[in-house]
Motif scaffolding. Sequence first.
Motif, PDB file in Angstrom:
ATOM      1  N   VAL A  49       1.023  -1.257  -0.041  1.00 10.34           N
ATOM      2  CA  VAL A  49      -0.110   0.095  -0.023  1.00 10.34           C
ATOM      3  C   VAL A  49       0.906   1.330   0.106  1.00 10.34           C
ATOM      4  N   PHE A  91      -5.493   2.387   5.564  1.00 10.50           N
ATOM      5  CA  PHE A  91      -6.100   1.352   4.944  1.00 10.50           C
ATOM      6  C   PHE A  91      -5.497  -0.012   6.037  1.00 10.50           C
ATOM      7  N   TYR A 135      -9.552   7.678  -8.966  1.00 15.61           N
ATOM      8  CA  TYR A 135      -8.842   7.102  -7.683  1.00 15.61           C
ATOM      9  C   TYR A 135      -8.305   5.714  -7.964  1.00 15.61           C
ATOM     10  N   ASN A 173     -13.030   0.554  -0.681  1.00 20.04           N
ATOM     11  CA  ASN A 173     -12.002   0.129   0.290  1.00 20.04           C
ATOM     12  C   ASN A 173     -12.046  -1.665  -0.018  1.00 20.04           C
ATOM     13  N   TYR A 233      -5.068   5.985  -9.484  1.00 14.76           N
ATOM     14  CA  TYR A 233      -4.244   6.499  -8.867  1.00 14.76           C
ATOM     15  C   TYR A 233      -3.660   5.373  -7.877  1.00 14.76           C
ATOM     16  N   ARG A 234      -4.435   4.360  -7.288  1.00 12.62           N
ATOM     17  CA  ARG A 234      -4.123   3.168  -6.487  1.00 12.62           C
ATOM     18  C   ARG A 234      -3.709   2.143  -7.311  1.00 12.62           C
ATOM     19  N   LYS A 235      -3.514   2.233  -8.729  1.00  9.16           N
ATOM     20  CA  LYS A 235      -2.992   1.363  -9.779  1.00  9.16           C
ATOM     21  C   LYS A 235      -3.878   0.076  -9.919  1.00  9.16           C
ATOM     22  N   CYS A 285      -5.290  -5.581  -3.263  1.00  8.44           N
ATOM     23  CA  CYS A 285      -3.991  -5.763  -2.790  1.00  8.44           C
ATOM     24  C   CYS A 285      -3.574  -7.241  -2.483  1.00  8.44           C
ATOM     25  N   VAL A 289       1.082   4.138  -5.455  1.00  8.45           N
ATOM     26  CA  VAL A 289       0.362   4.783  -6.249  1.00  8.45           C
ATOM     27  C   VAL A 289       0.700   5.481  -7.613  1.00  8.45           C
ATOM     28  N   TYR A 325     -10.225  -2.503  -3.067  1.00 12.98           N
ATOM     29  CA  TYR A 325      -8.871  -2.153  -3.103  1.00 12.98           C
ATOM     30  C   TYR A 325      -8.324  -3.158  -2.084  1.00 12.98           C
TER      31      TYR A 325
END
Length: 339
Positions: A154, A161, A187, A279, A190-192, A286, A313, A282
């Motif tokens: 992250v 998170f 977004y 969330n 941005y968080r890939k 992850c 990011v 994500y």
Amino acid sequence: MDYIGKKCPVCQKYFHADDDVVVCPDCGTPHHRECYESLGHCSNENLHDQGYDYQEDKENTAETDGMKICPSCGHANDNSHFFCGQCGAPLSPGQAPRQQQAPPQGAGIPFGQQQNPQGGNTAFNMPFMDPLAGVDSNTDFGDGITAGETAKYVKQNTPYFIRVFHNIKTMNKSKFNFAAALFTGGYLLYRKMYKIGAVFAFIQLALMAVESYLTIAYSSLYTEFLNAYSQSLSSGNLTGGITEYMQGLDAMQILVLYLPTLVEAARIVMMIVFGICTNRMYFKHCKKQIKKIKENATLGENPETVLQTKGGVNTGLAISLMITYLVIMYLPNIIIGFM
């Protein structure tokens, strides 16, 4: 002198950044305060008559040379790591932060300030921010993924998170993500989260493009509607005036008048859904990426290093998309101004 990563000669445990350290005034040997008090004297007291001066032993030197010492837990990490392999805390690019030397027991503290239980005084010691938000680095997040590994992937905003992921895992409860609600597909990029992010960013751009096209192509119709609205409002017969105006329009014109409202409603619904669901999305992303990285780690490749280079990011992509949003948003006003 910096004692982080060195061992207390009494308990043989490493000194951490928040430890209360007592240094022998005669030879300079550092001790945990509790160890010093339990022993009642310096561990090297029998050597004082020989003029002993504290030296780092070979074991400590071998463990710390060419390594990055974690300022949170004292763990020695490889120089290529950005986050601690033990607790997930960010590592400084150079030397670990210098530890503040606590005064010997009984020494006065100036200005009436109080000693805190971790050493130093409360006026000058700042608490170290825990990147895992109190969650143990070995906590299982499912699929064999730990909290520490997740923090490495992250990188940015890990306390938020990790705590959210822990609540999802243990209580099946998440939090509303306001940043995701505001920027939706952007977004995710941005968080890939590139695949799903590209889809929703395209949908958002398409909705904005439709709204902009209608504003430009039917600017005269919207102007007439606003004039009719103003006249009806000033006459005190808003409902009757608008109804009379709408009766003079064909089906296509009525649809065009309603479309911007429908498009805006769709965007608002999408923003709310993203705020609620991002969330969890994500978290799954992850775990999937970390599992893939660990499975595909080749011989001689350190999975921890790969986690820290693959995660994080993509700020450049997010800025580019934001500029595109702004262009599409304000383009109609610029074009209409020249018409």
